[in-house]
Write an enzyme that holds these catalytic residues in place. Structure first.
Site, PDB file in Angstrom:
ATOM      1  N   LYS A 120       0.865  -1.190   0.000  1.00 46.22           N
ATOM      2  CA  LYS A 120       0.000   0.000   0.000  1.00 46.22           C
ATOM      3  C   LYS A 120       0.892   1.228   0.000  1.00 46.22           C
ATOM      4  CE  LYS A 120      -2.542   1.416   3.806  1.00 46.22           C
ATOM      5  NZ  LYS A 120      -1.971   2.741   4.089  1.00 46.22           N
ATOM      6  N   GLU A 189      -9.124   7.718   4.151  1.00 46.55           N
ATOM      7  CA  GLU A 189      -8.970   8.015   5.582  1.00 46.55           C
ATOM      8  C   GLU A 189      -9.501   9.402   5.911  1.00 46.55           C
ATOM      9  OE1 GLU A 189      -5.127   7.092   7.193  1.00 46.55           O
ATOM     10  OE2 GLU A 189      -5.568   8.056   9.120  1.00 46.55           O
TER      11      GLU A 189
HETATM   12  O1  KIV Z   1      -0.778   2.529   8.813  1.00 50.37           O
HETATM   13  C1  KIV Z   1      -1.988   2.342   9.012  1.00 50.37           C
HETATM   14  O2  KIV Z   1      -2.407   1.804  10.041  1.00 50.37           O
HETATM   15  C2  KIV Z   1      -2.926   2.774   7.980  1.00 50.37           C
HETATM   16  C3  KIV Z   1      -4.380   2.711   8.309  1.00 50.37           C
HETATM   17  C4  KIV Z   1      -4.740   3.818   9.213  1.00 50.37           C
HETATM   18  C5  KIV Z   1      -5.208   2.683   7.090  1.00 50.37           C
HETATM   19  O3  KIV Z   1      -2.521   3.176   6.926  1.00 50.37           O
END
Ligand code: KIV
Length: 271
Positions: A120, A189
Site C-alpha cells: 500500500k 482516511e
Molecule cells: O498505517 C496504518 O495503520 C494505515 C491505516 C490507518 C489505514 O494506513
C-alpha cells in the site's frame, strides 16, 4: 451464498467479488505474530501491516521514522501467523517517493523478504508512475487517499480532509486515476462520509474506509486502538471493543503484588 465464507484464502479477486456481491470487507492492522494469529483465526479478510507500527509499536509521534527494514520485520512476523487473510504491507515514508525505480525496488524487497501479498502507498496522481512500475512486476497495489499521515507536515494537522469542494473534486479524480492505473483497492482516511460513499459508488474496486462513514465497501481500524490499548487516542470514528489498557494494567499490578508478597509462584507453579 456469501463469497468470503466460501474461500479458504482471501485474494485480491475475492475482495473484488465481495464488493460485487455487496459483502463488506473487514480489515485491521497487525504487526506481530501473536496478534496476527488471533486476527486470522477471527476471520479477518485483510491484515494491514501499517506504518502505524511507527506509532503504536515504536512510540514515534508520526509514521515517518519507520524504515523499510522494520516494515519487513513486522510483515514477516505476520506472514508466519496467517492461513487465510490477505496481508498488505505499507511502503514506508522515503521508500517510494524518490522515483518509480525506488518504489519497485522497495516493493520487491517487501514481497521477497517478508512474503507479504500486496503493498500500500499513499497519494494520487503523484504516485501513478510508481504504481505502474510496481504492477509491472506483478505486485498488487492498494491506494490510500484523504488523510495521508506520511504528509502530516504538509497538512499540519490530523483533521478531516476534503471538506472543501476543490479538495473533494481532486480526491475523486485521484480515486478514478488509481482505479484506472490498476490498484486492486483503495483506503480512504478521515473524509466526509458523503464523499466517501460517492467515491465507493463511482469506482469499481473495493473502497475501505477509516473515519469515512458506512457507505464504503469495508472498514479498517488500528487493532491497538479498537482494543483500547491506548487510552489517550479517542477520535470520533473509533469504536473501542475493549478496554485492554485497564485490563492489562490490572493484570500487571496483580502480578507485581503477587511477586512482592511471595504469593507467586505457589507450590503448583514450581518443579
Ligand atoms: O498505517 C496504518 O495503520 C494505515 C491505516 C490507518 C489505514 O494506513
Amino acid at each position: 451464498m456469501s463469497v468470503h465464507k466460501e474461500v479458504k484464502k482471501i485474494t485480491t479477486h475475492v475482495l473484488q467479488e465481495m464488493k460485487n456481491n455487496g459483502e463488506k470487507i473487514a480489515m485491521l492492522t497487525g504487526y506481530d505474530f501473536s496478534m496476527a494469529k488471533i486476527l486470522d483465526k477471527a476471520g479477518i479478510d485483510i491484515i494491514l501491516v501499517g506504518d502505524s507500527a511507527s506509532n503504536v509499536m515504536a512510540g514515534h509521534e508520526t509514521t515517518l521514522p519507520i524504515t523499510l527494514d522494520q516494515m519487513i520485520y513486522h510483515a514477516s512476523s505476520v506472514i508466519r501467523a496467517i492461513n487465510r487473510a490477505l496481508v498488505v504491507v505499507d511502503l514506508p515514508f522515503g521508500s517510494y517517493q524518490g522515483d518509480s525505480k525506488q518504489a519497485l525496488t522497495s516493493s520487491i524487497r517487501i514481497m521477497k523478504e517478508s512474503g507479504g501479498h500486496a503493498v500500500k502507498l499513499e497519494g494520487g496522481q503523484e504516485v501513478v508512475e510508481s504504481i505502474k512500475r510496481i504492477l509491472s512486476a506483478g505486485i498488487p497495489v492498494m491506494g490510500h487517499l484523504g488523510l495521508t499521515p506520511q504528509s502530516i507536515y504538509k497538512f499540519g494537522t490530523y483533521t478531516v480532509r476534503a471538506k472543501e469542494e476543490e479538495e473533494a473534486a481532486q480526491l475523486i479524480r485521484d480515486a478514478k486515476l488509481l482505479e484506472e492505473t490498476g490498484c486492486f483497492a483503495l483506503v480512504l482516511e478521515k473524509i466526509p462520509a458523503k464523499l466517501a460513499q460517492e467515491v465507493a459508488t463511482s469506482i469499481n474496486i473495493p473502497v475501505i474506509g477509516i473515519g469515512a462513514g458506512n457507505g464504503v465497501d469495508g472498514q479498517v481500524l488500528v487493532s491497538h486502538d479498537m482494543l483500547g490499548i491506548n487510552n489517550e487516542f479517542n477520535p470520533r470514528f473509533l469504536r473501542k471493543y475493549h478496554n485492554l489498557y485497564e485490563e492489562m494494567l490490572g493484570a500487571f499490578e496483580s502480578y507485581i503484588t503477587d511477586v512482592r508478597s511471595s504469593d507467586f509462584p505457589n507450590e503448583k507453579e514450581q518443579y
